[in-house]
Design an enzyme around this catalytic site. Structure first.
Site, short mmCIF file in Angstrom:
data_model
loop_
_atom_site.label_atom_id
_atom_site.label_comp_id
_atom_site.label_asym_id
_atom_site.label_seq_id
_atom_site.Cartn_x
_atom_site.Cartn_y
_atom_site.Cartn_z
N ARG A 122 -26.13 19.65 -38.02
CA ARG A 122 -24.85 20.25 -37.45
C ARG A 122 -23.99 19.01 -37.30
O ARG A 122 -23.83 18.56 -36.26
CB ARG A 122 -25.29 20.85 -35.99
CG ARG A 122 -26.21 22.13 -36.25
CD ARG A 122 -26.22 22.87 -35.05
NE ARG A 122 -26.39 24.54 -35.56
CZ ARG A 122 -26.56 25.42 -34.54
NH1 ARG A 122 -26.40 25.11 -33.24
NH2 ARG A 122 -26.84 26.57 -35.12
N GLN A 127 -20.30 22.27 -41.22
CA GLN A 127 -19.90 23.56 -40.35
C GLN A 127 -19.89 24.68 -41.47
O GLN A 127 -20.59 25.75 -41.16
CB GLN A 127 -18.93 23.28 -39.50
CG GLN A 127 -19.14 22.36 -38.34
CD GLN A 127 -17.87 22.38 -37.37
OE1 GLN A 127 -16.69 22.68 -37.73
NE2 GLN A 127 -18.28 22.02 -36.46
N ASP A 130 -23.43 26.30 -42.74
CA ASP A 130 -24.35 26.47 -41.54
C ASP A 130 -24.68 28.07 -41.90
O ASP A 130 -24.14 28.93 -40.96
CB ASP A 130 -23.98 25.87 -40.41
CG ASP A 130 -24.99 26.02 -39.33
OD1 ASP A 130 -26.06 26.64 -39.53
OD2 ASP A 130 -24.85 25.64 -38.11
N SER A 133 -25.60 29.66 -38.05
CA SER A 133 -24.27 30.00 -37.35
C SER A 133 -23.66 31.15 -37.86
O SER A 133 -23.31 31.99 -36.97
CB SER A 133 -23.31 28.55 -37.38
OG SER A 133 -23.81 27.70 -36.79
N TYR A 230 -29.03 21.82 -30.30
CA TYR A 230 -30.15 22.75 -30.04
C TYR A 230 -30.84 22.40 -28.62
O TYR A 230 -30.98 21.38 -28.13
CB TYR A 230 -31.30 22.81 -30.99
CG TYR A 230 -30.72 23.35 -32.35
CD1 TYR A 230 -30.70 24.43 -32.57
CD2 TYR A 230 -30.51 22.42 -33.49
CE1 TYR A 230 -30.19 24.93 -34.09
CE2 TYR A 230 -30.23 22.87 -34.70
CZ TYR A 230 -29.86 24.13 -34.95
OH TYR A 230 -29.46 24.30 -36.40
#
Length: 376
Positions: A122, A127, A130, A133, A230
């Site tokens: 992350r 991004q 990912d 996500s 997280y």
């Protein structure tokens, strides 16, 4: 010319596909050839003809895999079907490395370089790659929609000549990507929304979406945030305080969405049977973590469990219930990853050994398991 193979998913209930017509077209523009297994996109509303129309070849699995340099999947394929690929071919998919540890060993023996997309770090430049996500975003939306469908009342306040209908009260537990989308969706549907998380940094995010933040205030010094943003396992003191707070709040709620997951570990238990019993009959709980053991006592994947008059629901694979959109986003994640490392001179992507992304996602190489998280 590098060959990219797109496999049809074989896991029960998996409806997504790892490459959309949009990304296939982009791969071809990079100079790759793309071969798609027949029927791979059907459950995601993509026909074989659509792939063929943009220049991909479509065929049976053996032909698709023959001499493939890169193999794309949503979930990890059975190692037994991986035959005929080019030496050292990449397998790029969600591979569930902790849950399918023995399968990772099989990938190493098969000679593929397995790249686990859910291990994507992350960091800012990753991004757009990912998958957790992108899929969680739509899963959070779907959870609220399904809860609203199962709930026997309206979500928004309605003022009518016959009287006023009160707005539903929705409580979101866990404010990651899925939780934030759940808050936004419940708000759009007109519910009174509150939310909680073990990470104190999420309080501002909750309030920015117009929801009420419910946080433990009497236990100091616990932030609850680990590597990569997280949530981490909390102390017994915090758990007790959190349970007391939730118990008093949850009894007043009509809808509860739980989203808490800790990578590589069973889902933390957030709601007990006693807390369910305190809720009003007709209330609904959607457990987004049900496939990893569940946040809710008694929840079962793909079943509606009724306890104390409360419906508890949850899907083993929530993103698969929005296959067209989740496939489009998943496909872009894979394309964004491969294109970021594309070497024009080599005509293929190249992963530097010293790159942070390489170290994070590479599970196997040269017949061995090499990922530090799996070897620890």
């Amino acid at each position: 010319m590098v060959k990219i193979a797109v496999l049809k998913e074989t896991v029960a209930g998996e409806t997504r596909v790892a490459a959309s017509p949009e990304t296939v077209k982009k791969y071809i523009a990079l100079g790759a050839s793309v071969s798609v297994e027949s029927g791979a996109g059907l459950l995601a509303s993509v026909s074989d003809a659509e792939y063929e129309a943009i220049g991909a070849s479509v065929g049976a699995s053996p032909a698709v895999l023959k001499d493939a340099d890169i193999i794309l999947g949503v979930q990890g394929p059975n190692p037994k079907v991986l035959k005929g690929f080019a030496p050292g071919a990449w397998l790029v998919a969600g591979l569930d490395p902790f849950g399918q540890r023995a399968r990772v060993d099989e990938y190493a023996k098969a000679g593929v370089e397995a790249l686990a997309m859910e291990f994507m770090p992350r960091i800012t430049r990753a991004q757009s790659m990912d998958i957790l996500s992108s899929q969680s975003n739509l899963a959070g939306y779907k959870a609220v929609i399904e809860a609203a469908s199962a709930y026997g009342r309206a979500f928004p306040m309605m003022m009518t000549a016959a009287g006023t209908v009160s707005a539903a009260k929705a409580f979101i537990m866990g404010v990651g990507v899925a939780g934030l989308q759940a808050i936004a969706t419940a708000r759009r549907l007109g519910a009174q929304v509150s939310a909680t998380d073990v990470r104190s940094a999420t309080k501002e995010q909750i309030e920015s979406l117009g929801a009420k933040a419910i946080f433990v205030e009497n236990v100091a010094g616990i932030e609850g945030e680990g590597a990569g943003g997280y949530a981490t396992e909390m102390s017994d003191e915090y758990k007790a305080a959190q349970s007391e707070l939730v118990s008093s709040h949850i009894a007043k709620q009509d809808i509860v969405i739980t989203t808490a997951l800790i990578p590589g570990r069973p889902a933390p238990r957030l709601i007990s049977d006693a807390q369910i019993a305190s809720m009003k009959p007709g209330s609904v709980i959607f457990d987004l973590a049900v496939a990893q053991g569940g946040n809710v006592e008694g929840s079962k994947p793909d079943e509606v469990v009724v306890k104390h008059g409360v419906k508890i629901i949850g899907y083993a694979n929530t993103p698969a219930h929005l296959a067209a959109d989740t496939s489009a986003l998943f496909s872009r994640n894979l394309y964004n990853f491969l294109s970021a490392f594309w070497d024009k001179e080599a005509g293929k992507p190249v992963l530097p050994d010293d790159d942070e992304i390489t170290a994070a996602i590479r599970l196997t190489k040269d017949g061995k398991v090499v990922n530090e998280r799996l070897l620890a």
